[in-house]
Motif scaffolding. Structure first.
Motif, PDB file in Angstrom:
ATOM      1  N   ILE A   1      24.774  97.465 -60.227  1.00  0.00           N
ATOM      2  CA  ILE A   1      24.362  98.354 -59.142  1.00  0.00           C
ATOM      3  C   ILE A   1      25.717  98.227 -57.955  1.00  0.00           C
ATOM      4  O   ILE A   1      25.716  97.080 -57.391  1.00  0.00           O
ATOM      5  N   THR A   2      26.389  99.114 -58.140  1.00  0.00           N
ATOM      6  CA  THR A   2      27.424  98.612 -56.910  1.00  0.00           C
ATOM      7  C   THR A   2      27.388  99.454 -55.359  1.00  0.00           C
ATOM      8  O   THR A   2      27.710  98.906 -54.454  1.00  0.00           O
ATOM      9  N   ASN A   3      25.823 100.154 -54.956  1.00  0.00           N
ATOM     10  CA  ASN A   3      26.143 100.696 -54.090  1.00  0.00           C
ATOM     11  C   ASN A   3      24.339 102.106 -54.143  1.00  0.00           C
ATOM     12  O   ASN A   3      23.663 102.324 -55.509  1.00  0.00           O
ATOM     13  N   VAL A   4      23.636 101.356 -53.257  1.00  0.00           N
ATOM     14  CA  VAL A   4      22.243 102.331 -52.511  1.00  0.00           C
ATOM     15  C   VAL A   4      22.422 103.089 -51.293  1.00  0.00           C
ATOM     16  O   VAL A   4      22.014 102.008 -50.227  1.00  0.00           O
ATOM     17  N   GLU A   5      22.677 104.567 -51.446  1.00  0.00           N
ATOM     18  CA  GLU A   5      22.360 105.216 -50.254  1.00  0.00           C
ATOM     19  C   GLU A   5      21.266 105.775 -50.477  1.00  0.00           C
ATOM     20  O   GLU A   5      21.206 107.037 -50.827  1.00  0.00           O
ATOM     21  N   GLY A   6      19.842 105.893 -49.863  1.00  0.00           N
ATOM     22  CA  GLY A   6      18.575 106.465 -49.972  1.00  0.00           C
ATOM     23  C   GLY A   6      18.379 106.477 -51.203  1.00  0.00           C
ATOM     24  O   GLY A   6      17.845 105.388 -51.788  1.00  0.00           O
ATOM     25  N   GLN A   7      18.401 107.731 -51.666  1.00  0.00           N
ATOM     26  CA  GLN A   7      17.658 107.550 -52.851  1.00  0.00           C
ATOM     27  C   GLN A   7      18.901 107.924 -54.249  1.00  0.00           C
ATOM     28  O   GLN A   7      18.000 108.013 -55.292  1.00  0.00           O
ATOM     29  N   THR A   8      20.141 107.855 -54.076  1.00  0.00           N
ATOM     30  CA  THR A   8      21.256 107.083 -55.169  1.00  0.00           C
ATOM     31  C   THR A   8      21.931 106.310 -54.858  1.00  0.00           C
ATOM     32  O   THR A   8      21.833 105.453 -54.280  1.00  0.00           O
ATOM     33  N   ILE A   9      21.748 105.916 -56.298  1.00  0.00           N
ATOM     34  CA  ILE A   9      21.913 104.353 -57.028  1.00  0.00           C
ATOM     35  C   ILE A   9      23.507 104.786 -57.981  1.00  0.00           C
ATOM     36  O   ILE A   9      23.264 105.215 -58.530  1.00  0.00           O
ATOM     37  N   SER A  10      24.360 104.293 -56.687  1.00  0.00           N
ATOM     38  CA  SER A  10      25.710 103.505 -58.268  1.00  0.00           C
ATOM     39  C   SER A  10      25.543 102.700 -58.532  1.00  0.00           C
ATOM     40  O   SER A  10      25.615 101.603 -58.589  1.00  0.00           O
ATOM     41  N   LEU A  11      25.825 102.863 -59.923  1.00  0.00           N
ATOM     42  CA  LEU A  11      25.686 101.372 -61.340  1.00  0.00           C
ATOM     43  C   LEU A  11      26.931 101.926 -61.981  1.00  0.00           C
ATOM     44  O   LEU A  11      28.017 102.837 -62.020  1.00  0.00           O
ATOM     45  N   GLU A  12      27.273 101.074 -63.031  1.00  0.00           N
ATOM     46  CA  GLU A  12      28.180 100.779 -64.165  1.00  0.00           C
ATOM     47  C   GLU A  12      27.374 100.546 -64.810  1.00  0.00           C
ATOM     48  O   GLU A  12      26.186  99.010 -65.252  1.00  0.00           O
ATOM     49  N   VAL A  13      27.312 101.278 -66.754  1.00  0.00           N
ATOM     50  CA  VAL A  13      26.646 100.722 -67.227  1.00  0.00           C
ATOM     51  C   VAL A  13      28.226 100.137 -68.605  1.00  0.00           C
ATOM     52  O   VAL A  13      28.776 101.559 -69.369  1.00  0.00           O
ATOM     53  N   ASN A  14      27.953  99.448 -69.116  1.00  0.00           N
ATOM     54  CA  ASN A  14      29.385  98.828 -69.894  1.00  0.00           C
ATOM     55  C   ASN A  14      30.746  99.292 -68.965  1.00  0.00           C
ATOM     56  O   ASN A  14      31.504  99.769 -70.071  1.00  0.00           O
ATOM     57  N   GLY A  15      30.345  98.929 -68.317  1.00  0.00           N
ATOM     58  CA  GLY A  15      31.958  99.213 -67.129  1.00  0.00           C
ATOM     59  C   GLY A  15      32.002 100.793 -66.691  1.00  0.00           C
ATOM     60  O   GLY A  15      32.746 101.627 -66.582  1.00  0.00           O
ATOM     61  N   THR A  16      31.165 101.586 -66.852  1.00  0.00           N
ATOM     62  CA  THR A  16      31.091 103.465 -67.519  1.00  0.00           C
ATOM     63  C   THR A  16      30.377 103.718 -66.041  1.00  0.00           C
ATOM     64  O   THR A  16      29.756 103.348 -65.460  1.00  0.00           O
ATOM     65  N   PRO A  17      30.545 104.328 -64.864  1.00  0.00           N
ATOM     66  CA  PRO A  17      30.203 104.574 -63.702  1.00  0.00           C
ATOM     67  C   PRO A  17      29.410 105.664 -63.775  1.00  0.00           C
ATOM     68  O   PRO A  17      29.888 106.886 -64.676  1.00  0.00           O
ATOM     69  N   TYR A  18      28.098 105.565 -62.767  1.00  0.00           N
ATOM     70  CA  TYR A  18      26.935 106.722 -62.857  1.00  0.00           C
ATOM     71  C   TYR A  18      26.364 107.031 -61.520  1.00  0.00           C
ATOM     72  O   TYR A  18      26.699 105.712 -60.309  1.00  0.00           O
ATOM     73  N   GLU A  19      26.169 108.072 -60.991  1.00  0.00           N
ATOM     74  CA  GLU A  19      24.993 107.912 -60.000  1.00  0.00           C
ATOM     75  C   GLU A  19      23.672 108.407 -60.233  1.00  0.00           C
ATOM     76  O   GLU A  19      23.515 109.351 -61.714  1.00  0.00           O
ATOM     77  N   VAL A  20      23.029 107.169 -60.123  1.00  0.00           N
ATOM     78  CA  VAL A  20      21.403 107.871 -60.209  1.00  0.00           C
ATOM     79  C   VAL A  20      20.796 108.538 -59.549  1.00  0.00           C
ATOM     80  O   VAL A  20      20.478 107.875 -58.251  1.00  0.00           O
ATOM     81  N   GLU A  21      19.848 109.137 -59.267  1.00  0.00           N
ATOM     82  CA  GLU A  21      19.135 109.808 -58.137  1.00  0.00           C
ATOM     83  C   GLU A  21      17.078 109.969 -58.645  1.00  0.00           C
ATOM     84  O   GLU A  21      16.814 109.698 -59.176  1.00  0.00           O
ATOM     85  N   MET A  22      17.157 108.519 -57.415  1.00  0.00           N
ATOM     86  CA  MET A  22      15.361 108.825 -57.261  1.00  0.00           C
ATOM     87  C   MET A  22      15.074 109.799 -57.166  1.00  0.00           C
ATOM     88  O   MET A  22      15.238 109.767 -55.838  1.00  0.00           O
ATOM     89  N   GLU A  23      13.984 109.258 -57.856  1.00  0.00           N
ATOM     90  CA  GLU A  23      12.360 110.615 -57.247  1.00  0.00           C
ATOM     91  C   GLU A  23      11.781 109.921 -56.040  1.00  0.00           C
ATOM     92  O   GLU A  23      11.723 108.632 -56.198  1.00  0.00           O
ATOM     93  N   LYS A  24      11.891 110.342 -54.846  1.00  0.00           N
ATOM     94  CA  LYS A  24      10.936 109.939 -53.613  1.00  0.00           C
ATOM     95  C   LYS A  24       9.350 109.863 -54.209  1.00  0.00           C
ATOM     96  O   LYS A  24       8.991 108.246 -54.061  1.00  0.00           O
ATOM     97  N   GLU A  25       8.489 110.064 -55.344  1.00  0.00           N
ATOM     98  CA  GLU A  25       7.460 109.812 -55.937  1.00  0.00           C
ATOM     99  C   GLU A  25       7.176 109.646 -56.917  1.00  0.00           C
ATOM    100  O   GLU A  25       7.402 111.005 -57.932  1.00  0.00           O
TER     101      GLU A  25
END
Length: 139
Positions: A17-41
């Motif tokens: 996990i490289t960055n967390v901003e609100g509901q968006t989490i920036s992460l790398e899976v085996n070196g490939t970058p992704y942004e994950v949007e978490m639902e509030k509830e």
């Protein structure tokens, strides 16, 4: 930030996990970058929605440009590699068959998106993978 190791269907994944901003989490899976949007509830166990961080997509991912000379061919769907038709160093043309994968009980051909040379093959026959995972690096 934080590093995790996951084992999904016998495949190991290193998640950072490289960055967390609100509901968006920036992460790398085996070196490939992704942004994950978490639902509030979350009322029941749900899988987070994965969004490619490099560019908006209008269809299944095919190739992601990493530099002017290199691009990655990624899995269009989650599935299993049935056969690999190329090897490192092979010269391919746009539309050439790179590999065949099984996804949703159907065989899917993975084709070259442009002319180039196979730099490295990141998967092996029988390997299960997720949508967006790098299959082949091309130059």
């Amino acid at each position: 930030m934080k590093k995790y190791k996951f084992n999904v269907n016998g495949n190991n994944y290193a998640v950072k996990i490289t960055n967390v901003e609100g509901q968006t989490i920036s992460l790398e899976v085996n070196g490939t970058p992704y942004e994950v949007e978490m639902e509030k509830e979350v009322k029941s166990s749900k899988t987070p929605k994965l969004v490619r961080s490099s560019a908006p997509r209008t269809s299944a991912p095919k190739a992601i440009t990493r530099s002017a000379k290199q691009s990655n061919v990624v899995a269009p769907l989650p599935g299993t590699i049935i056969s690999i038709k190329v090897k490192e160093g092979d010269v391919v043309k746009k539309g050439d068959l790179l590999m065949t994968m099984e996804a949703m009980k159907m065989e899917n051909n993975v084709l070259a998106e442009h002319d180039g040379t196979i730099d490295s093959i990141k998967v092996s026959e029988g390997q299960s993978l997720l949508q967006g995972e790098v299959l082949v690096e091309m130059a």
